[in-house]
Design an enzyme around this catalytic site. Structure first.
Site, PDB file in Angstrom:
ATOM      1  N   ASN A   7       0.999  -1.084  -0.068  1.00 39.09           N
ATOM      2  CA  ASN A   7       0.139  -0.065  -0.053  1.00 39.09           C
ATOM      3  C   ASN A   7       0.960   1.210  -0.062  1.00 39.09           C
ATOM      4  OD1 ASN A   7      -1.504   2.415   0.931  1.00 39.09           O
ATOM      5  ND2 ASN A   7      -3.085   1.124   1.636  1.00 39.09           N
ATOM      6  N   ASP A 149      -3.982  -4.762   1.076  1.00 38.86           N
ATOM      7  CA  ASP A 149      -4.414  -4.131   2.329  1.00 38.86           C
ATOM      8  C   ASP A 149      -5.973  -4.464   2.628  1.00 38.86           C
ATOM      9  OD1 ASP A 149      -5.065  -2.616   4.493  1.00 38.86           O
ATOM     10  OD2 ASP A 149      -4.492  -0.836   3.402  1.00 38.86           O
ATOM     11  N   ASP A 220      -1.758  -5.958   6.355  1.00 42.13           N
ATOM     12  CA  ASP A 220      -1.332  -6.381   4.926  1.00 42.13           C
ATOM     13  C   ASP A 220      -1.114  -7.841   4.705  1.00 42.13           C
ATOM     14  OD1 ASP A 220      -0.998  -3.614   3.287  1.00 42.13           O
ATOM     15  OD2 ASP A 220      -0.394  -3.562   5.542  1.00 42.13           O
ATOM     16  N   HIS A 250       2.325   2.202   5.545  1.00 40.95           N
ATOM     17  CA  HIS A 250       2.681   0.688   5.109  1.00 40.95           C
ATOM     18  C   HIS A 250       3.962   0.165   4.572  1.00 40.95           C
ATOM     19  CE1 HIS A 250      -1.852  -0.326   4.926  1.00 40.95           C
ATOM     20  NE2 HIS A 250      -1.892   0.938   4.755  1.00 40.95           N
TER      21      HIS A 250
END
Length: 259
Positions: A7, A149, A220, A250
């Site tokens: 992400n 995600d 994730d 992320h």
């Protein structure tokens, strides 16, 4: 085959950091989330110049998913089936042709906050649609990877401070139950099958020194069909990427498959 999910929280913001990570990590396939760009504005030429085929399913300013692949892609599909009125760009899938063909589904599951409310209802309905799509793909008895995600903290061990998430859409019992239903279909959580150590996260808030204190969450995930799980060699979180220049909130997580 090295397959990653990341992400990036905006392709424009990560226009330097993403190519640098690709050069260092050398994934064959990457599923991106939150590209926050319409298809025409995605800087595909940057990635095509370093050998990646680019497939996007974009949306202006919000959401958006993409697949970058050094291996041939076939049968690209955009959008999660089950609701023709859903205009949010959160799902893309394609078959990657390596030593073995692997169906890759890149997803950006809705956050769902605030709860209760329409955003949480949409999250749960979206997860039910994903379950239906997963059932259909699993019926083919082929290697499939569902990666992205998920905006779900599966267990308390997947949060540094689980008590802070008890009323959040990411950890509510209904969200966790929907995630468990995916696993009950026969999917394998690639990271947990390789690593049972607590304190392993993929997201840290930009605020309140969350990164420095490792106050993170694992949201994730790469879920594998039985045929893909049989090919699994390794799964790792690239935590060091969070310390780079202009990082996403992320970090990437990747698997290697014998494919």
């Amino acid at each position: 085959m090295k397959l990653a999910t990341f992400n990036i929280n905006g392709i424009k913001a990560r226009i330097d950091a993403l190519p640098a990570w690709l050069a260092a990590a050398q994934p064959d396939v990457v599923c991106l989330q939150e590209i926050k760009s319409v298809d025409e504005a995605f800087p595909r030429e940057i990635f095509e110049a370093i050998g990646y085929q680019v497939e996007t399913h974009g949306q202006k300013s919000f959401n958006g998913v993409a697949i970058l692949s050094k291996l041939p892609l076939e049968d690209v599909k955009r959008g999660l089936p089950g609701d023709d009125t859903d205009e949010q760009a959160r799902w893309i899938e394609a078959t990657v042709i390596g030593q073995r063909a692997v169906r890759v589904c890149g997803l950006y599951l809705p956050n769902g906050n605030p709860t209760p409310g329409p955003k949480y209802d949409y999250k749960l309905a979206w997860m039910a649609r994903m379950e239906s799509r997963a059932r259909a793909l699993l019926a083919l008895e082929e290697p499939v990877v569902f990666c992205g995600d998920y905006n779900v903290i599966p267990q308390d061990m997947d949060a540094a401070k689980p008590e802070l998430w008890q009323t959040d859409a990411l950890a509510l019992p209904q969200s966790r139950a929907a995630f468990r239903r995916l696993l009950a279909l026969g999917l394998t959580d690639a990271f947990r099958v390789r690593n049972q150590t607590p304190g392993q996260y993929t997201f840290w808030d930009y605020q309140a020194g969350a990164w420095e204190r490792n106050n993170g969450i694992r949201i994730d995930h790469l879920l594998l069909s039985p045929q893909a799980a049989d090919l699994l060699q390794d799964c790792q979180i690239d935590k060091q990427v969070r310390a780079g220049d202009k990082p996403s909130d992320h970090v990437p997580i990747w698997i290697t498959l014998d494919a």
